[in-house]
Design an enzyme around this catalytic site. Sequence first.
Site, PDB file in Angstrom:
ATOM      1  CG  HIS A 125     -21.013  17.890 -16.177  1.00  8.97           C
ATOM      2  ND1 HIS A 125     -22.092  17.013 -15.729  1.00  8.97           N
ATOM      3  CD2 HIS A 125     -20.203  17.033 -16.780  1.00  8.97           C
ATOM      4  CE1 HIS A 125     -21.937  15.571 -15.756  1.00  8.97           C
ATOM      5  NE2 HIS A 125     -20.810  15.663 -16.499  1.00  8.97           N
TER       6      HIS A 125
ATOM      7  CG  HIS B  69     -16.986  17.004 -20.138  1.00  9.26           C
ATOM      8  ND1 HIS B  69     -15.983  16.504 -19.297  1.00  9.26           N
ATOM      9  CD2 HIS B  69     -18.121  16.429 -20.052  1.00  9.26           C
ATOM     10  CE1 HIS B  69     -16.727  15.539 -18.520  1.00  9.26           C
ATOM     11  NE2 HIS B  69     -17.971  15.281 -19.064  1.00  9.26           N
TER      12      HIS B  69
END
Length: 129
Positions: free
Chosen positions: A93, A95
């Site tokens: 992921h 951010h």
Amino acid sequence: MASIFTKIISGEIPSFKIYEDDKYLAFLDINPNAIGHTLCIPKTEVDEIFDLDDETLSGLIIFSKKVACAIKKAVVCKRVGVGVIGLEVPHVHVHLIPINKMDDMSFDSKVKLTENEFIEIMKKIKSFI
Ligand code: AMP
């Protein structure tokens, strides 16, 4: 076992989805550093970002760019900071965090949002995509 983010992709776990295509998904971080803090993930479950194949990695960056540009329009901030940590969730992921100073990239200070505030910022970012 499927990661928590794979469960978000499938809809098994609820999330505040910002945008998705066939390969990637963006949704609000549930414990944000700042209002508008968003995560961009590939739909294939891979733990570490540099284990992604080149096409998926470059696609993730281009997808994140699209989302970051919308965040910049939706939230007053100097920059949209970009970070990859991955110590908590073993599913790649990126951010995307609205920031005004270096400390805003610190994961020590968090903002608490109500469900309505999450919905409001989700809608606002979506409107700029
Ligand atoms: P890290 O793996 O260290 O990059 O951190 C994982 C991030 O995922 C943290 O910022 C969490 O707040 C966020 N997170 C964990 N579970 C959820 C969830 N169900 N929905 C949205 N964000 C989440």
